[in-house]
Design an enzyme around this catalytic site. Structure first.
Site, PDB file in Angstrom:
ATOM      1  N   GLU A  45       0.969  -1.244  -0.021  1.00 52.34           N
ATOM      2  CA  GLU A  45      -0.165   0.005   0.043  1.00 52.34           C
ATOM      3  C   GLU A  45       0.972   1.263  -0.082  1.00 52.34           C
ATOM      4  O   GLU A  45       1.784   1.473   0.832  1.00 52.34           O
ATOM      5  CB  GLU A  45      -1.042  -0.128   1.280  1.00 52.34           C
ATOM      6  N   LYS A 112      -9.188   3.012  -2.664  1.00 49.99           N
ATOM      7  CA  LYS A 112      -9.555   2.002  -1.531  1.00 49.99           C
ATOM      8  C   LYS A 112     -10.728   2.655  -0.851  1.00 49.99           C
ATOM      9  O   LYS A 112     -11.257   3.793  -0.753  1.00 49.99           O
ATOM     10  CB  LYS A 112      -8.414   2.489  -0.461  1.00 49.99           C
ATOM     11  N   CYS A 148      -5.695  -3.064   2.142  1.00 50.41           N
ATOM     12  CA  CYS A 148      -5.560  -2.992   3.438  1.00 50.41           C
ATOM     13  C   CYS A 148      -6.849  -3.194   4.242  1.00 50.41           C
ATOM     14  O   CYS A 148      -7.486  -4.116   4.216  1.00 50.41           O
ATOM     15  CB  CYS A 148      -4.639  -1.926   4.202  1.00 50.41           C
TER      16      CYS A 148
END
Length: 539
Positions: A45, A112, A148
């Site tokens: 990330e 994300k 994540c």
């Protein structure tokens, strides 16, 4: 069997703000992955800019530099698909993004979905959430992308599954704390139970200020079983093969004791803090006590003995045993060692202050002066040599204020500030059991701990027993239990009230403490944000 899809996992140690340097790290991984026959390379990330970039994300020039570097990187990628984490800007909004690079260009971009805003995370300050899936096909496999926190909650993985994904690639910057790896397995297995998607989880590695990223990337099959796990606390490039809905490669390391993980986290945190910030070495005030002994061992393991210097600053209250034990440890560990007597400075300060202190009894003021003399000497050596002072205070001391502001708290990096005193002894025992033999003398581990600032002093003169104190602190600050609830666990009410009162009134000290490695689920740093001025008292 179908022709396997080869997935390369690049567990990288990126540097925040070193955009061109991180791009070179990624391109090196690209070259090695291609040489190994990989079809797709997965990076961590925000690998392009480093994690966490914090308020650098608020600077338009920083985002522009990331965009330019991403385009330059993409132009050099041919013959392999590469997933690169970076901060994207679209119409004035920022996103935590993953670029899917193919044939010299960014072919797709994923934003994300879940933005964590707890513990050490504050992504809602910087980013807007994405909502769309990112799914593409490689060798007949429909590959989905998450980042994540997307897999720590339900939703984003389901969106990928709904868009036809058969395999989930996850870019991560998941910081270490004790027992974190087991928690990662647990949440990923929940996502697999929801979606039926096998997963490969690529994690960042390295130290960034008070955070340490432990790597430990892994792959899980659709039944949740662990197929492969990468190295902990080290960079690695691994290539895994996937076919017919399953991982073909197997490789799971032996379970590690928590002491090994914590010790390696401290070593990596020190190595990267000094290395990434350009410090030529470290200075440690050695006292003959367990905290400075552990700090010295960690520093040497992180930097090498040639970059570490220990200084013993004895006072009239320093026991001969402390001198002997310090000399024995530096003999074993091989660092430069100097002794500077502070009695002359103590007398000078006493003479200077005598008119001001006339008629007043001696108290902790005189004790704290000794600590501040030592801090001043260490900082003078630091200024002269460029080496950074590593402070030696532990979490028990930081919690209760059992440390001297501008004294033993003076320094640039607090190595064990998130290590309870009881765990300090566990780490020392673990380190002494490693190949090469013990480095910390037994006397240091068996004698009662003392600050040695007055005759016959012992820590337990001023504090509850450490096994009691540490449990109280952990319950109050890490579990958010009230004093009443902690007493209900069986701890003495007087000790609970005393420890909590000390923790509250010393917030002003902690706010001025240097950063240090976080290894518990809640440390005195980014995830502890209590006001200094507060009259709230819980029961």
């Amino acid at each position: 069997m179908k022709t396997p899809l080869s997935v390369a996992v690049a567990q990288l140690d990126c540097v925040v703000g070193d955009i061109s340097g991180n791009a070179r790290r990624i391109l090196d991984a690209v070259a090695r992955a291609k040489a190994a026959g990989a079809d797709v390379l997965l990076t961590p990330e925000l690998a392009l800019c480093g994690y966490p970039p914090e308020d650098l994300l608020l600077r338009p020039a920083f985002l522009d530099a990331c965009a330019e570097e991403l385009d330059a990187l993409a132009a050099q990628v041919q013959g392999i698909t590469v997933l690169v984490g970076y901060p994207a800007e679209r119409a004035g909004e920022r996103f935590n993004a993953a670029a899917v690079i193919q044939d010299g260009r960014v072919a797709r971009t994923y934003f994300k979905h879940r933005l964590p805003n707890y513990e050490v995370f504050d992504e809602e300050r910087y980013f807007e959430p994405g909502h769309d899936a990112c799914v593409f096909e490689l060798k007949g496999v429909r590959v989905g992308v998450n980042i994540c926190a997307d897999v720590w909650e339900s939703g984003a993985a389901d969106v990928a599954r709904g868009a036809g994904a058969e395999l989930l690639l996850v870019l991560n910057a998941s910081p270490f704390h004790m027992y974190k790896q087991g928690l990662r397995y647990e949440v990923l297995r929940e996502r697999i139970a929801d979606t039926g998607l096998p997963v490969v989880y690529c994690n960042l590695v390295g130290g960034q200020d008070e955070l340490v990223f432990d790597g430990g990337s892994f792959a899980l099959d659709r039944d949740g079983s662990l197929a492969w796990q990468g190295a902990s606390f080290a960079e690695e490039l691994a290539v895994l093969r996937f076919a017919d809905g399953a991982w073909l490669d197997r490789g799971v390391p032996e379970a590690r004791p928590v002491e090994a993980d914590v010790y390696d986290a401290l070593v990596l945190g020190v190595r990267d803090y000094l290395g990434k910030n350009g410090f030529p070495g470290a200075l440690i005030g050695l006292s003959g006590g367990v905290d400075s002994a552990l700090t010295l061992a960690i520093a040497v393991d992180a930097l090498g003995a040639d970059k570490v210097r220990a200084v013993m600053m004895a006072s009239p209250y320093t026991a001969q045993m402390s001198l002997d034990d310090s000399r024995e440890m530096v003999r074993r560990i091989g660092v430069r060692y100097d002794e500077i007597a502070i009695a002359p400075a103590m007398q000078t300060f006493a003479d200077m202050l005598a008119p001001q202190f006339a008629g007043l009894p001696e108290d902790t003021t005189e004790e704290n002066l000794q600590s501040r003399i030592r801090g001043m000497l260490l900082m003078a050596l630091s200024n002269k040599t460029g080496a950074i002072v590593l402070t030696t205070g532990n979490k028990s001391e930081m919690a209760t204020g059992y440390a001297t502001l501008y004294g033993d708290m003076a320094g640039g990096f607090a190595v064990i500030k998130d290590i309870y005193k009881t765990f300090v002894y566990r780490l020392c025992a673990w380190r002494n059991a490693q190949p090469g033999g013990p480095v910390i003398p037994d006397n240091i581990l068996t004698r009662p701990p003392s600050a040695e600032l007055k005759p016959d002093q012992c820590d337990q003169d001023s504090l509850p027993p450490y096994e009691v104190l540490d449990a109280i602190i952990a319950a109050y600050m890490e579990e958010d239990l009230s004093p009443r609830e902690i007493v209900a666990r069986g701890y003495p009410q007087a000790d609970v009230r005393r420890a909590v009162a000390m923790l509250r009134r010393n917030e002003y000290k902690r706010r001025q403490a240097p950063p240090g490695v976080r290894v518990t689920q809640r440390g005195f740093g980014k995830d502890w944000r209590y006001p200094i001025t507060s009259r709230y008292r819980d029961a």
